[in-house]
Design a protein around this motif. Structure first.
Motif: not given
Length: 819
Positions: A135-143, A166-170, A172-177, A182-190
C-alpha cells in the motif's frame, strides 16, 4: 566516378521516392545501385507493410486486454474465496488464495488492504508488513495506519525505511485528518531518533566486522590498478617507517597463587561457568533484553508492559510511579520488574503491600504467572499469630496488617531490596499511617501503583513523588508557590516544568497508546423463584446461623458465612458441610437437633429450580458456555443433572492433576460445549474461544465475580461476552446483585474499576463481611432492605467520587506521560 542526383533520370535510370538530402551524391555501380533499389521500395509496398504492422499491434493490444480481463476476473474470484475463508476463520487458506489474487493483479489496493488485515488477524507481522508495504509503494496507505506500519518496520529492523516514514509523518502531519496529532508527533520523533541510532549502530557494526587488510596485501591488490593508471603514484603511497617495538615484561607472584590454590575452595568447571555467566547477567548495564520473559507462565506480556519495565529499570533506576489507566495491567508491569531484578541477582528481598481484599489476587497472579510463591498475611499460619512471616525474604502483606501496632516494628526494622505498593493513592496524605509506614521502610527500589495519583489536591501528588525521590519537587512550600494555582488546588501552573519533573519518575499508559480494544460485555440477572422446600431450607439455615452466632459468633464466623453462601448455591453443598459439622461432635444439644433436621432436608430434596433454568439456557442459547460454581458439592449436583439429561460436558476443579486439567480444557475447546468449573478453573489458560458464562452461584466478593468474568473478557476475545447470573429470590445473592448490577451497573464497568470503587468505601471491612453483618443483624426483611440500601448509597457515592477523580487525572496528565 560520381553523378549528381539530377542527372540520374537523363541516363534512363528509374528513380523512386527517396529523400534527396540523403542521396546528394551516389556512387555509380551495380552493387551500389542494387542496394539503392533494395533499400527504397515503392511507396505502395511500404504503406502495405505499415498497415499490416498496425493491424498486428491492434490484435496484440486486444489480446492483451482480453487476457488482462480474464486475469482480473480470476483474481476477483480468488479474492472472493479468500474473503469467505477469512470469515470462516480459516486464515491459512485465505492467505494462499489472496496471494494468488495478488499475483494476477498486484496493483489492486483492495487486495493489499485485505493482506494487511489478514496479517493482523493471524498475528503474523510478516504478512501484515507485506500488505502495508504494498500500500505504501502505490501511495494507498491511509494516515491512520502509519503508526502501525512504523512499528512493524522497527520490529523487522528496517530502521532506514522506518526513519523515512517518521520524516514523512512529521512533514504531512499538519495536513492529516487524524486524531491525537500531538501523540502521533511524539511517537514519530521518538521512533525516528531510535531508528537513526540503530541504523548508525548497524553501519558501525558492519564496519567493525570488516577484516583489516595488511599493508603488503593491500599493495598487491593495488598493483593491477596502478599498471593501467598512467599517472604516477602519489607521494603518500610511500610506506611509512615501522613503529618501534615496546618491550613488555610479565612477572608472576607465585607465592600468592600457591596460597590461593592451597587454601581456596575448589569447584568444578561447569560451576565456574555458571557463576561467571551469573555475574555477567547481574552486572549487565543494559536492560534491552528482559531475561524473565522466557519464564512467564500462562501470560503474554504486551509491548507497552515490557517497555514500561525497561524504562523503569534503565531510566528510573527502579523507583517509579506506575499510573496506567484502569485495566492495563500495572500488576504485570510491576511483577516483570520484580522478576527481572530477582533473576539478575539484584533483588534478594522484597515487600509487597496491598489493600486487604487484593492480597489473594496478588498471590494468585505471582504464583500462576511468575512462579513466585510469596508467604502472605492471608496464609493460615499468619492467622495463628505466627510472627515468622516478617522474617521471610519475600513478603506479600496487607498494608493494614503491616501498619498495625503489633507488626509495624518488625516490618520497619529490616531492609528490603524492593518495595511495591498497590493502590498507592491510599498514601496521598503524609499524616496517615500508610504514608509514614512506606516512608519509614528501608528500601532500594520502590514502585507505587495507582490509576488515580491525584484525587483532590496537587499536594497528594507531591506526597507520592516525595516517597519515590525526595527533593524531586523540592520542599512542600516551594512546590505550592511554584506549581499550585491559588484558589484552585487541582490546576497547576508552570505546566511544562512540572511535566518535565514528573516525567523523570512517572509513567501513565492510556488505552489509546496500548491499543487495547475488548468487545463489550452484557450481563443478565435471572431471579429464580424457589420451591417451598428450597425456601424452607434457606430459612432454616438463616435461623441456625443466627442461633450459633449469638452463642459463639466470633469463633465460627467463617463457617457460618460459608453455610449461608452454600445455601444460595445448592442443597448438595449444604449437605456436605453439615455432614462435617456432625462428624466433629462439637455441637450443643439444641444446635445438634437443628443441624440434623436441616441435613435430612437437604438430602431429601430433589431437583432444584436453578437446574431447570440452567437447562433452558443451555438449550436456547447455542455455543460454548462456562458454568461457574464455588463449591464442589454444587459441581457434583450439576454434573449428575447433566448426565441425567445426556448433555456432554468438561469438568474442571483444583483437585485434578495438571495433565487432567489440560485434557479437560482441550475437550471443552474441541468437542464439548459446556465446561463446569470451580472458581479456580482456567486461571492463566486461554479461554477466549468461549464468550458465554453462567454464574450458577455468586461470590459475595465483587472482585471474585470480576475474576470469573476476566477468564473470557480479556485481550484476545473477539465476540461480545454474555453473562448470566442465577440467584434465588430473597437470598443474599439477590440483594448483592441489586446493589452491584441495578444500583452501580458493575457489569458495564471497565475491568478493574470495581476495585477502585470498593476501595474508596470508608471503613476497613471487606464487602462480604458487610453483607454478612447486614443479614445477621437484621431482625426483619424491612431492616434488610434498609441495610442494603445504605450499602448501595455508600457504593454509589464512592463511584461518583471515583469518576470525579478519573476526570481530574485525565485533565492533569492526559497523554503527557505515555511511553
Amino acid at each position: 566516378m560520381f553523378f549528381k542526383f539530377s542527372k540520374l533520370k537523363s541516363l534512363g535510370i528509374p528513380v523512386y521516392a527517396v529523400d534527396p538530402k540523403n542521396l546528394e551524391m551516389i556512387q555509380f555501380g551495380d552493387l551500389s545501385f542494387g542496394l539503392f533499389l533494395h533499400n527504397n521500395p515503392p511507396m505502395r509496398t511500404r504503406n502495405t507493410h505499415k498497415k499490416k504492422a498496425q493491424r498486428k499491434s491492434k490484435l496484440k493490444a486486444r489480446r492483451e486486454t482480453q487476457q488482462a480481463g480474464r486475469r482480473s476476473d480470476k483474481a476477483d474470484f480468488f479474492f472472493a474465496e479468500a474473503q469467505w475463508h477469512l470469515d470462516q476463520q480459516n486464515h491459512e487458506k485465505a492467505l494462499l488464495l489472496l496471494r494468488k489474487a495478488l499475483k494476477l493483479n498486484p496493483h489492486n489496493s483492495d487486495y493489499m488492504h485485505m493482506l494487511a488485515h489478514l496479517g493482523y488477524a493471524m498475528e503474523n507481522p510478516d504478512v501484515e508488513l507485506d500488505g502495508m508495504s504494498r500500500l505504501h509503494r502505490c501511495d494507498h496507505l491511509e494516515d491512520r495506519y502509519l503508526p502501525q506500519f512504523i512499528d512493524l518496520l522497527v520490529q523487522k529492523k528496517k530502521f532506514q525505511l522506518a526513519s523515512e516514514m517518521c520524516d514523512q509523518v512529521l512533514e504531512r502531519l499538519p495536513q492529516m485528518n487524524i486524531a491525537h496529532k500531538r501523540k502521533l508527533r511524539t511517537f514519530a520523533e521518538k521512533n525516528r531518533e531510535y531508528c537513526d541510532y540503530q541504523h548508525q549502530h548497524e553501519q558501525l557494526r558492519t564496519n567493525l566486522k570488516t577484516t583489516p587488510i595488511s599493508p603488503s596485501k593491500a599493495t598487491r591488490q593495488q598493483e593491477p590498478a596502478q599498471k593501467t593508471t598512467p599517472a604516477a603514484p602519489p607521494a603518500s603511497a610511500v610506506p611509512e617507517p615501522a613503529l618501534p617495538v615496546i618491550p613488555v615484561d610479565i612477572t608472576i607472584d607465585q607465592a600468592s597463587f600457591q596460597q590461593a590454590l592451597s587454601a581456596g575452595v575448589t569447584s568444578t568447571h561447569p560451576q565456574y561457568e555458571v557463576a561467571l555467566e551469573g555475574q555477567r547477567i547481574r552486572f549487565r548495564d543494559a536492560f534491552e533484553n528482559l531475561i524473565c520473559l522466557a519464564h512467564l507462565q500462562h501470560v503474554r506480556s504486551l509491548w507497552y508492559q515490557e517497555e514500561t519495565a525497561r524504562k523503569v529499570m534503565k531510566t528510573f533506576r527502579g523507583r517509579a510511579l506506575l499510573s496506567d489507566e484502569v485495566g492495563l495491567g500495572k500488576t504485570i508491569e510491576a511483577s516483570i520488574v520484580l522478576q527481572e531484578y530477582i533473576q539478575r541477582g539484584m533483588v534478594k528481598s522484597a515487600l509487597i503491600l496491598t489493600p486487604t481484599p487484593l492480597v489473594s489476587q496478588w498471590k494468585e497472579e505471582l504464583k500462576t504467572k511468575f512462579n513466585l510463591d510469596f508467604p502472605s498475611t492471608d496464609d493460615p499460619s499468619f492467622a495463628k499469630n505466627n510472627p515468622t512471616l516478617w522474617e521471610q525474604p519475600f513478603i506479600l502483606a496487607s498494608i493494614n496488617q503491616a501498619k498495625s501496632k503489633r507488626n509495624v516494628a518488625a516490618v520497619t526494622r529490616r531492609e528490603y531490596d524492593m518495595v511495591i505498593v498497590d493502590e498507592a493513592h491510599h498514601l496521598k496524605n503524609r499524616n496517615t499511617l500508610n504514608w509514614k509506614l512506606v516512608n519509614a521502610l528501608k528500601k532500594r527500589f520502590l514502585l507505587l501503583l495507582t490509576a488515580t495519583p491525584v484525587e483532590n489536591n496537587l499536594m497528594e501528588l507531591y506526597n507520592l513523588i516525595t516517597l519515590l525521590k525526595p527533593g524531586q519537587l523540592k520542599t512542600a512550600s516551594a512546590f505550592r508557590e511554584r506549581f499550585m494555582t491559588k484558589g484552585d488546588p487541582t490546576s497547576p501552573q508552570n505546566r511544562a516544568r512540572l511535566k518535565e519533573l514528573l516525567g523523570q519518575v512517572m509513567i501513565r499508559n492510556t488505552r489509546a497508546v496500548a491499543k487495547v480494544n475488548i468487545p463489550p460485555r452484557f450481563a443478565e440477572t435471572i431471579r429464580v423463584e424457589p420451591t417451598a422446600s428450597e425456601r424452607d431450607l434457606y430459612e432454616r439455615i438463616t435461623l441456625l446461623v443466627h442461633d450459633i452466632s449469638r452463642s459463639d459468633g466470633a469463633g465460627n464466623q467463617l463457617l457460618l458465612k460459608t453455610l449461608l453462601a452454600e445455601a444460595g448455591s445448592s442443597p448438595r453443598a449444604v449437605e456436605l458441610t453439615l455432614s462435617r459439622m456432625l462428624s466433629k461432635g462439637t455441637l450443643s444439644a439444641d444446635h445438634l437437633a437443628q443441624v440434623q433436621a436441616i441435613h435430612n432436608l437437604s438430602r431429601s430434596m430433589a431437583d432444584t429450580c436453578k437446574n431447570k433454568i440452567l437447562l433452558q439456557l443451555i438449550r436456547s442459547r447455542p455455543g460454548k458456555k462456562i458454568v461457574f460454581v464455588k463449591y464442589l458439592g454444587t459441581q457434583q449436583q450439576i454434573t449428575e443433572f447433566l448426565d441425567w439429561e445426556r448433555i456432554p460436558y468438561a469438568l474442571f476443579h483444583g483437585g485434578l492433576p495438571n495433565q487432567d486439567k489440560d485434557e479437560q480444557i482441550q475437550r471443552f475447546q474441541e468437542s464439548k460445549d459446556i465446561l463446569v468449573t470451580t472458581e479456580i478453573g482456567g486461571e492463566g489458560r486461554n479461554l477466549q474461544f468461549c464468550h458465554q458464562m453462567i454464574n450458577y452461584d455468586l461470590p459475595w466478593n465483587p472482585m471474585k465475580i470480576e475474576q470469573r468474568i476476566g477468564r473470557i473478557h480479556r485481550i484476545g476475545q473477539e465476540n461480545e461476552v454474555r453473562i448470566y447470573n442465577l440467584c434465588a429470590m430473597g437470598s443474599i445473592e439477590d440483594y448483592i446483585l441489586e446493589v452491584l448490577d441495578r444500583k452501580i451497573n458493575m457489569f458495564e464497568m471497565v475491568i478493574g474499576e470495581i476495585d477502585m470503587v470498593l476501595g474508596r468505601v470508608s471503613g476497613e471491612k471487606d464487602f462480604s463481611d458487610r453483607v454478612y453483618d447486614i443479614w445477621l443483624q437484621s431482625a426483619s426483611p424491612a431492616e434488610r432492605e434498609k441495610g442494603f440500601a445504605r450499602l448501595a448509597t455508600q457504593i454509589k457515592r464512592s463511584k461518583t467520587q471515583y469518576k470525579t477523580t478519573q476526570a481530574l487525572d485525565e485533565k492533569l496528565f492526559g497523554e503527557n506521560y505515555e511511553l
